[in-house]
Design a protein around this motif. Structure first.
Motif, PDB file in Angstrom:
ATOM      1  N   ARG A  99      -2.450   0.769   0.835  1.00  0.00           N
ATOM      2  CA  ARG A  99      -3.274   1.628  -0.022  1.00  0.00           C
ATOM      3  C   ARG A  99      -2.428   2.342  -1.073  1.00  0.00           C
ATOM      4  O   ARG A  99      -2.800   2.454  -2.221  1.00  0.00           O
ATOM      5  CB  ARG A  99      -4.003   2.642   0.852  1.00  0.00           C
ATOM      6  N   PHE A 100      -1.274   2.842  -0.657  1.00  0.00           N
ATOM      7  CA  PHE A 100      -0.333   3.468  -1.573  1.00  0.00           C
ATOM      8  C   PHE A 100       0.797   2.476  -1.825  1.00  0.00           C
ATOM      9  O   PHE A 100       1.641   2.256  -0.965  1.00  0.00           O
ATOM     10  CB  PHE A 100       0.217   4.770  -0.992  1.00  0.00           C
ATOM     11  N   ALA A 101       0.795   1.859  -2.988  1.00  0.00           N
ATOM     12  CA  ALA A 101       1.768   0.818  -3.314  1.00  0.00           C
ATOM     13  C   ALA A 101       3.094   1.446  -3.725  1.00  0.00           C
ATOM     14  O   ALA A 101       3.182   2.146  -4.732  1.00  0.00           O
ATOM     15  CB  ALA A 101       1.237  -0.067  -4.431  1.00  0.00           C
ATOM     16  N   VAL A 102       4.117   1.194  -2.931  1.00  0.00           N
ATOM     17  CA  VAL A 102       5.449   1.744  -3.179  1.00  0.00           C
ATOM     18  C   VAL A 102       6.450   0.594  -3.187  1.00  0.00           C
ATOM     19  O   VAL A 102       6.358  -0.318  -2.366  1.00  0.00           O
ATOM     20  CB  VAL A 102       5.836   2.774  -2.089  1.00  0.00           C
TER      21      VAL A 102
ATOM     22  N   LYS B 250      -4.098   0.438 -10.976  1.00  0.00           N
ATOM     23  CA  LYS B 250      -3.991   0.048 -12.385  1.00  0.00           C
ATOM     24  C   LYS B 250      -2.545  -0.191 -12.806  1.00  0.00           C
ATOM     25  O   LYS B 250      -2.283  -0.583 -13.932  1.00  0.00           O
ATOM     26  CB  LYS B 250      -4.583   1.141 -13.269  1.00  0.00           C
ATOM     27  N   GLY B 251      -1.603   0.089 -11.919  1.00  0.00           N
ATOM     28  CA  GLY B 251      -0.194  -0.079 -12.242  1.00  0.00           C
ATOM     29  C   GLY B 251       0.427   1.145 -12.882  1.00  0.00           C
ATOM     30  O   GLY B 251       1.536   1.077 -13.399  1.00  0.00           O
ATOM     31  N   GLU B 252      -0.273   2.288 -12.829  1.00  0.00           N
ATOM     32  CA  GLU B 252       0.239   3.529 -13.405  1.00  0.00           C
ATOM     33  C   GLU B 252       1.094   4.260 -12.378  1.00  0.00           C
ATOM     34  O   GLU B 252       0.792   4.253 -11.183  1.00  0.00           O
ATOM     35  CB  GLU B 252      -0.921   4.415 -13.833  1.00  0.00           C
ATOM     36  N   LEU B 253       2.157   4.901 -12.848  1.00  0.00           N
ATOM     37  CA  LEU B 253       3.047   5.627 -11.953  1.00  0.00           C
ATOM     38  C   LEU B 253       2.361   6.844 -11.351  1.00  0.00           C
ATOM     39  O   LEU B 253       1.613   7.547 -12.024  1.00  0.00           O
ATOM     40  CB  LEU B 253       4.293   6.079 -12.702  1.00  0.00           C
TER      41      LEU B 253
ATOM     42  N   ASP C 250      10.191  -1.668 -14.904  1.00  0.00           N
ATOM     43  CA  ASP C 250       9.260  -2.799 -15.003  1.00  0.00           C
ATOM     44  C   ASP C 250       9.285  -3.651 -13.741  1.00  0.00           C
ATOM     45  O   ASP C 250       8.242  -4.062 -13.229  1.00  0.00           O
ATOM     46  CB  ASP C 250       9.598  -3.676 -16.217  1.00  0.00           C
ATOM     47  N   ARG C 251      10.478  -3.885 -13.235  1.00  0.00           N
ATOM     48  CA  ARG C 251      10.614  -4.693 -12.015  1.00  0.00           C
ATOM     49  C   ARG C 251       9.993  -3.979 -10.814  1.00  0.00           C
ATOM     50  O   ARG C 251       9.338  -4.613  -9.975  1.00  0.00           O
ATOM     51  CB  ARG C 251      12.094  -4.970 -11.770  1.00  0.00           C
ATOM     52  N   LEU C 252      10.190  -2.667 -10.735  1.00  0.00           N
ATOM     53  CA  LEU C 252       9.621  -1.898  -9.631  1.00  0.00           C
ATOM     54  C   LEU C 252       8.092  -1.890  -9.668  1.00  0.00           C
ATOM     55  O   LEU C 252       7.441  -2.042  -8.633  1.00  0.00           O
ATOM     56  CB  LEU C 252      10.146  -0.461  -9.660  1.00  0.00           C
ATOM     57  N   ILE C 253       7.530  -1.700 -10.844  1.00  0.00           N
ATOM     58  CA  ILE C 253       6.068  -1.685 -10.959  1.00  0.00           C
ATOM     59  C   ILE C 253       5.498  -3.039 -10.567  1.00  0.00           C
ATOM     60  O   ILE C 253       4.519  -3.122  -9.814  1.00  0.00           O
ATOM     61  CB  ILE C 253       5.634  -1.275 -12.385  1.00  0.00           C
TER      62      ILE C 253
ATOM     63  N   ARG D 205       3.075  -3.615  -7.135  1.00  0.00           N
ATOM     64  CA  ARG D 205       1.713  -4.164  -7.213  1.00  0.00           C
ATOM     65  C   ARG D 205       1.497  -5.311  -6.239  1.00  0.00           C
ATOM     66  O   ARG D 205       0.364  -5.699  -5.988  1.00  0.00           O
ATOM     67  CB  ARG D 205       1.399  -4.581  -8.637  1.00  0.00           C
ATOM     68  N   THR D 206       2.557  -5.838  -5.629  1.00  0.00           N
ATOM     69  CA  THR D 206       2.408  -6.892  -4.621  1.00  0.00           C
ATOM     70  C   THR D 206       2.161  -6.312  -3.224  1.00  0.00           C
ATOM     71  O   THR D 206       1.843  -7.054  -2.303  1.00  0.00           O
ATOM     72  CB  THR D 206       3.644  -7.809  -4.554  1.00  0.00           C
ATOM     73  N   SER D 207       2.310  -5.001  -3.070  1.00  0.00           N
ATOM     74  CA  SER D 207       2.102  -4.369  -1.765  1.00  0.00           C
ATOM     75  C   SER D 207       0.627  -4.431  -1.375  1.00  0.00           C
ATOM     76  O   SER D 207      -0.248  -4.259  -2.211  1.00  0.00           O
ATOM     77  CB  SER D 207       2.558  -2.908  -1.810  1.00  0.00           C
TER      78      SER D 207
END
Length: 105
Positions: free
Chosen positions: A22-25, A78-81, A10-13, A17-19
């Motif tokens: 284009r590819f949020a890691v 969308k926040g999906e892995l 949860d913390r990682l997601i 999302r704050t990145s």
């Protein structure tokens, strides 16, 4: 206090999302006891050339020597892995430092 996998996920997601890339890691660093000692997101370096600083590399550079494990995730808008593996340079640096890189999918 030891973090559970769902709490870390949860913390990682949320962090990914704050990145602005284009590819949020996002990456979280854990010490030998499993305690969170730092977190980073990927960030752009060359806007026009597509290069950037990887979250796991940023964490290896800034984290204390007690860093033992890095957990990374990639999420879509969308926040999906999404699938992710560390690049060869990050994997090599982690191996040199004796750090394990794990991915959550």
């Amino acid at each position: 206090m030891k973090c559970h996998t769902t709490a870390i996920l949860d913390r990682l997601i949320k962090k990914a999302r704050t990145s602005v890339c284009r590819f949020a890691v996002a990456a979280i660093g854990l010490d030998y006891r499993g305690r969170v000692i730092g977190s980073r997101t990927n960030r752009p370096r060359f806007v026009r050339k597509g290069g950037g600083v990887h979250a796991e590399m940023s964490l290896m550079i800034s984290a204390p020597k007690s860093l033992r494990t890095i957990v990374i995730v990639r999420v879509n808008r969308k926040g999906e892995l999404m699938p992710i593996d560390p690049c060869p340079a990050c994997a090599r640096k982690a191996a040199e430092l004796g750090i394990q890189i794990r991915t959550l999918r």
